[in-house]
Design an enzyme around this catalytic site. Structure first.
Site, mmCIF file in Angstrom:
data_model
loop_
_atom_site.group_PDB
_atom_site.id
_atom_site.type_symbol
_atom_site.label_atom_id
_atom_site.label_comp_id
_atom_site.label_asym_id
_atom_site.label_seq_id
_atom_site.Cartn_x
_atom_site.Cartn_y
_atom_site.Cartn_z
ATOM 1 N N HIS A 197 -12.306 -2.534 0.433
ATOM 2 C CA HIS A 197 -11.660 -1.818 1.556
ATOM 3 C C HIS A 197 -12.194 -1.544 2.394
ATOM 4 C CE1 HIS A 197 -9.936 1.771 3.657
ATOM 5 N NE2 HIS A 197 -8.882 1.476 3.285
ATOM 6 N N GLU A 214 -0.499 -0.940 -4.280
ATOM 7 C CA GLU A 214 -1.805 0.155 -4.287
ATOM 8 C C GLU A 214 -1.665 1.004 -3.714
ATOM 9 O OE1 GLU A 214 -4.389 -0.144 -0.421
ATOM 10 O OE2 GLU A 214 -4.291 -1.666 -1.164
ATOM 11 N N HIS A 237 -0.586 3.935 0.027
ATOM 12 C CA HIS A 237 -1.224 5.190 0.667
ATOM 13 C C HIS A 237 -1.730 6.595 -0.815
ATOM 14 C CE1 HIS A 237 -1.224 3.064 3.787
ATOM 15 N NE2 HIS A 237 -2.517 3.730 4.152
ATOM 16 N N ASP A 279 1.354 -0.897 0.281
ATOM 17 C CA ASP A 279 0.171 -0.095 -0.493
ATOM 18 C C ASP A 279 0.438 1.198 -0.116
ATOM 19 O OD1 ASP A 279 -1.444 2.227 0.218
ATOM 20 O OD2 ASP A 279 -3.158 0.922 2.342
#
Length: 389
Positions: free
Chosen positions: A309, A233, A208, A206
Site C-alpha cells: 500500500h 480489501e 476501508h 477497497d
C-alpha cells in the site's frame, strides 16, 4: 560518518488526496542527506508524528547511519512503554528509509542492489481512478478508459457511498452498516467498471475497514455477483482477527489486508491463521524498508503475495518499489493515480510509471533528489528548514 540532524518536513501539496506530505531528512557530517516519508491519513496524525521526529535528535544524533538494523531497534525499543506500533512504527519507517538512502548514496548503489539485487526489471502497478469524476455513467467510463489508455492493467476503488455514513469520516467506522440502497449503488458501479474495463483487467475493491461482519459479507457477495472482483480489501476493522475470519469463510473473493498492520509481529497471526490471500503493508508505516523486506520473506514461506500500500508521496512509492524489485512473492504496488506528474514539483526527476509499471534506474540510494525550493516555500507549521540549500 555520523548523524548530525533529523528534520521533519511537513509540506502542503495541491492535487492530492492527502493535501500534505510528511517527509523526514536525516543529515550527516559528510554532507550526505537521506530522505524518508511517513505521510499519514489525518492532519493531527501528521503533526503528532512530525513532533516525535524532532525528539529523535536526542536519541540518534552522533550515531553511525550505516548501522541500519541497530538504529531500527534502538528507535523501535525506545517506544515500548507507550506502545511500539502506530506512531512509533511510523517514525521508525521514515528514519529507516532515510538511512537506506544514505547508505546507497555512500556506496554508489541503488537500494535494491543493497537488498540482494533485482529479481525483475520493473514493478507492476495497480492504480486508482479519480472518483470525483464519477458524477455520471459517462464520467465513469471516461475515467476508466483514461487509466486503460495509460497501460495500467489493475484498478482499485471504493464503490460504497458515504452519504449515509454516521461518522464524520466517510471511511470511518461507527456502526458498520450500509443500507440495501448503498449496496445496490456499489454493485451497479462495480458492474459498470467491469463492463468498461473488460475481463482481463483486475478489479480490486477497497472497503476501508468500515463494515461489521454481516454487512461486509453481504456487500462482498453483491459485488461478486455484479462482476468479477479480484480482491476485497479490509472488509472489517483491523482490530478483530475473529471478524476477519468470519468474513473470509463466507465469501469467495480473495481477501487483502495489511496497510494498518505495523511490523512483522502483527503480520504473523494473519499468516498463521490463514486470514488473507494478499498482504499489503505500507513501507512508510509498517517499519520501513528493513521491515517490509522481512514481512515479504515471512509471507513467502506461506506463498502469500505482497502488494504494498504505497499511494501517498514519491518517496513512499519509490521506497516500496525498491523492496519489491528484490521480492519473489510480489503481486503489484499501489499508486494514487495513473498520472504521477503531480510529484514533479517535489522531486528533481519524475517518477517513471510508464506502461503501468514503476521503472527504477541505477541512481544511488532511492534515486530521488528533493526540490528544496518547493519544500521551503510550502512548509506547514514550521516543520522543515527554511535555510536548507
Amino acid at each position: 560518518m555520523k548523524i548530525t540532524k533529523i528534520i521533519p518536513w511537513l509540506v502542503k501539496v495541491e492535487r492530492s488526496y492527502w493535501g500534505e506530505y510528511l517527509f523526514v531528512e536525516v543529515r550527516t557530517d559528510e554532507g550526505l542527506s537521506g530522505w524518508g516519508e511517513i505521510t499519514t491519513t489525518t492532519r493531527p496524525a501528521n503533526r503528532a508524528v512530525a513532533a516525535i521526529l524532532r525528539q529523535l535528535n536526542d536519541l540518534l544524533v552522533g550515531d553511525d547511519p550505516t548501522r541500519i538494523e541497530q538504529l531500527w531497534h534502538k528507535t523501535f525499543r525506545s517506544f515500548t512503554y507507550m506502545g511500539s506500533r502506530g506512531a512509533a512504527s511510523h517514525v521508525v519507517s521514515g528514519i529507516d528509509i532515510a538511512l537506506w538512502d544514505i547508505v546507497g548514496k555512500a556506496r554508489g548503489l541503488p537500494i535494491y542492489e543493497l537488498l540482494g539485487g533485482a529479481v525483475r526489471d520493473d514493478v507492476l502497478i495497480y492504480t486508482h481512478p479519480d472518483q470525483s469524476r464519477f458524477t455520471s455513467k459517462e464520467g465513469v467510463v471516461a475515467e476508466i478508459r483514461r487509466i486503460l489508455d495509460s497501460g495500467h492493467t489493475a484498478i482499485k476503488f471504493d464503490p460504497f457511498p458515504s452519504y449515509e455514513g454516521r461518522s464524520s469520516d466517510p471511511h470511518g467506522y461507527l456502526d458498520g452498516y450500509l443500507s440495501k440502497r448503498g449496496e445496490r449503488e456499489a454493485a451497479e458501479l462495480t458492474a459498470l467498471i467491469r463492463e468498461t474495463a473488460g475481463p482481463d483487467i483486475e478489479i480490486l475493491i477497497d472497503a476501508h475497514g468500515r463494515f461489521d461482519v454481516p454487512t461486509a459479507i453481504r456487500l462482498c457477495r453483491a459485488l461478486e455477483e455484479a462482476g468479477q472482483i479480484d480482491w476485497f480489501e479490509e472488509p472489517v476493522p483491523v482490530e478483530s482477527y475473529h471478524a476477519l475470519r468470519q468474513v473470509r469463510e463466507k465469501v469467495s473473493a480473495a481477501i487483502s489486508v495489511g496497510e494498518r498492520l505495523h511490523t512483522r509481529w502483527e503480520v504473523v497471526p494473519i499468516l498463521e491463521k490463514e486470514l488473507a490471500d494478499y498482504l499489503m503493508p505500507d513501507v512508510t508505516w509498517t517499519g520501513g524498508i528493513s521491515e517490509l523486506k522481512k514481512i515479504a520473506t515471512l509471507a513467502e514461506a506461506y506463498y502469500v503475495p505482497i502488494s504494498p500500500h504505497d499511494a501517498s508521496g514519491p518517496i513512499n512509492v519509490t521506497a516500496g518499489a525498491h523492496v519489491m524489485m528484490t521480492v519473489p512473492n510480489f503481486y503489484r504496488i499501489e499508486t494514487s493515480d495513473c498520472d504521477l506528474s503531480h510529484y514533479d514539483r517535489l522531486v528533481g526527476t519524475p517518477v517513471d510509471n510508464s506502461g503501468g509499471r514503476i521503472h527504477l534506474g541505477r541512481e544511488p540510494g532511492l534515486g530521488i533528489t528533493m526540490n528544496l525550493d518547493y519544500l521551503r516555500a510550502n512548509m506547514i507549521d514550521g516543520f522543515g528548514d527554511p535555510e536548507a540549500r
